[in-house]
Design an enzyme around this catalytic site. Structure first.
Site, mmCIF file in Angstrom:
data_model
loop_
_atom_site.group_PDB
_atom_site.id
_atom_site.type_symbol
_atom_site.label_atom_id
_atom_site.label_comp_id
_atom_site.label_asym_id
_atom_site.label_seq_id
_atom_site.Cartn_x
_atom_site.Cartn_y
_atom_site.Cartn_z
ATOM 1 N N GLY A 22 0.827 -1.203 0.000
ATOM 2 C CA GLY A 22 0.000 0.000 0.000
ATOM 3 C C GLY A 22 0.855 1.245 0.000
ATOM 4 C CG LEU A 23 3.770 1.910 -2.140
ATOM 5 C CD1 LEU A 23 4.527 1.559 -3.433
ATOM 6 C CD2 LEU A 23 4.756 2.381 -1.080
ATOM 7 N N GLY A 24 -0.294 4.438 -0.776
ATOM 8 C CA GLY A 24 -1.132 5.643 -0.831
ATOM 9 C C GLY A 24 -0.427 6.760 -0.080
ATOM 10 C CE LYS A 25 -4.489 11.085 0.852
ATOM 11 N NZ LYS A 25 -5.660 11.800 1.188
ATOM 12 N N GLY A 70 1.040 5.289 3.201
ATOM 13 C CA GLY A 70 2.014 4.230 2.930
ATOM 14 C C GLY A 70 3.281 4.776 2.281
ATOM 15 C CB SER A 126 -2.412 8.714 15.321
ATOM 16 O OG SER A 126 -3.048 9.977 15.325
ATOM 17 C CE LYS A 134 -5.577 6.636 14.526
ATOM 18 N NZ LYS A 134 -6.354 6.597 13.384
ATOM 19 C CG HIS A 157 -6.336 8.742 18.602
ATOM 20 N ND1 HIS A 157 -6.654 9.102 17.311
ATOM 21 C CD2 HIS A 157 -5.340 9.592 18.986
ATOM 22 C CE1 HIS A 157 -5.884 10.107 16.929
ATOM 23 N NE2 HIS A 157 -5.081 10.417 17.934
ATOM 24 C CG ASN A 158 -9.509 7.942 14.779
ATOM 25 O OD1 ASN A 158 -8.391 8.058 15.264
ATOM 26 N ND2 ASN A 158 -9.720 7.832 13.481
ATOM 27 C CD GLU A 187 -8.861 12.411 14.455
ATOM 28 O OE1 GLU A 187 -7.811 11.814 14.745
ATOM 29 O OE2 GLU A 187 -9.431 12.246 13.352
HETATM 30 O O1 LIG Z 1 -5.028 9.847 13.862
HETATM 31 C C1 LIG Z 1 -5.122 10.152 12.692
HETATM 32 O O2 LIG Z 1 -4.154 10.365 11.960
HETATM 33 C C2 LIG Z 1 -6.507 10.265 12.138
HETATM 34 O O3 LIG Z 1 -7.386 9.868 13.139
HETATM 35 C C3 LIG Z 1 -6.749 9.431 10.921
HETATM 36 O O4 LIG Z 1 -6.335 8.135 11.138
HETATM 37 C C4 LIG Z 1 -8.225 9.458 10.542
HETATM 38 O O5 LIG Z 1 -8.702 8.212 10.343
HETATM 39 C C5 LIG Z 1 -8.511 10.216 9.324
HETATM 40 O O6 LIG Z 1 -7.923 11.461 9.480
HETATM 41 C C6 LIG Z 1 -9.990 10.426 8.982
HETATM 42 O O7 LIG Z 1 -10.882 10.108 9.959
HETATM 43 P P1 LIG Z 1 -12.445 10.311 9.764
HETATM 44 O O8 LIG Z 1 -12.773 10.105 8.319
HETATM 45 O O9 LIG Z 1 -13.087 9.280 10.605
HETATM 46 O O10 LIG Z 1 -12.747 11.710 10.194
#
Ligand SMILES: O=C(O)[C@H](O)[C@@H](O)[C@H](O)[C@H](O)COP(=O)(O)O
Length: 298
Positions: free
Chosen positions: A7-10, A12, A121, A171, A174-175, A178
């Site tokens: 996985g080489l997205g942003k 990766g 994160s 995680k 954590h989200n 967030e």
């Molecule tokens: O800790 C992080 O770097 C973020 O939590 C990240 O992993 C998150 O998943 C996306 O930024 C989008 O999250 P949502 O689409 O759920 O807002």
């Protein structure tokens, strides 16, 4: 250490560059061949299939997956489960649901392959220059990958969280936090925006970032966003979400843990996707029925 990366997205891609900087030998695969060609120029060994990735590594292999959660993670886990050998370690560094993680852990355990879950994160910048990692799994697997994770994470930004699933669970929470923090920041600026005062929001975010109780990375990002667009005029207030907030709320319900702020922030995201709502019509109709209060007609 030799590390496989799928996985080489942003995220990766930046993680690959981070690992190369730290002198790890990266064997990288992505379904998009241009990404593979690019990372090869940047110092990795690019391969054109999962099988080639496995062939280019020696047991015990350490392979990190950074692919979209859900079906694709499932698919890659199944394919890697068939290719890897006993003692190899497959790390899911994506935002997977911890319940899916537990199922994948059990599935790979049958073959003696370690499945490690890593909550990652810090966004793309973190992936590139020092990530925050919350890693769960069997102790011997965690022991083996500790030098790798210590090298790519910020100092103190790597935690062995315990048993399988605990990294992704952490995680998820954590989200949820967030979501609540971002919603509170959003609401604060909304009140400022509706007030009679003419605030410079970039300056507000900046002063809050210097010594105030709510100084934070999110507030720094806010300052940055306002520096580019003082009133965010070019953005609609549509707040998408990729699932972690929902899982956090579901988990809070299962555990009967009180999490009203996180729940409300998830509901606000749903609300933001709609121009009008049926519940709004219902309340307007009821006010009209019992009190003759005016409704806004279409
Ligand atoms: O800790 C992080 O770097 C973020 O939590 C990240 O992993 C998150 O998943 C996306 O930024 C989008 O999250 P949502 O689409 O759920 O807002």
């Amino acid at each position: 250490m030799k590390v496989g990366l799928i996985g080489l997205g942003k995220m990766g891609y930046n993680l690959a560059l981070n690992m190369i900087d730290k002198n790890h030998e990266v064997v990288a695969y992505d379904t998009v061949s241009e990404h593979v060609e690019r990372i090869t120029k940047d110092g990795a060994r690019g391969v054109d299939s999962l099988a080639a990735l496995v062939q280019n590594m020696e047991s015990p292999r350490v392979v990190i997956m950074l692919v979209p959660a859900g079906k694709i993670t499932d698919q890659v886990t199944k394919e890697m489960g068939a290719l890897l050998e006993k003692g190899d370690i497959l790390i899911d560094a994506g935002n997977s649901n911890y319940k899916d993680t537990l199922a994948r852990y059990a599935q790979l355990k049958e073959k003696g392959i370690y499945f490690v879950d890593c909550g990652t994160s810090g966004g793309t910048e973190g992936a590139r220059h020092g990530v925050c990692t919350m890693v769960g799994g069997d102790p011997e697997a965690l022991e083996h990958i500790t030098p790798l994770f210590e090298s790519i994470s910020l100092p103190n930004g790597f935690l062995k969280t315990g048993a399988a699933g605990s990294g992704h669970f952490l995680k998820m929470v954590h989200n949820g936090i967030e979501y609540g923090m971002m919603q509170a920041i959003g609401e604060g600026f909304e009140i400022l925006d509706k007030s009679q005062f003419d605030y410079d929001y970039e300056a507000v975010a900046r002063v809050w970032n210097h010594g105030s109780v709510i100084r934070s990375w999110l507030m720094e990002l806010m300052e940055n966003a306002f520096s580019k667009q003082p009133k965010l005029d070019n953005i609609k207030g549509v707040m998408h979400s990729s699932g972690e907030g929902i899982w956090t709320v579901e988990t809070a319900m299962e555990l009967q843990a009180s999490a009203p702020v996180i729940a409300m922030s998830q509901f606000m995201r749903f609300r933001s996707l709609e121009d009008d709502t049926f519940h709004g019509k219902v309340v307007a109709a009821l006010r009209n029925e019992f009190g003759g209060h005016a409704v806004v007609k279409k």
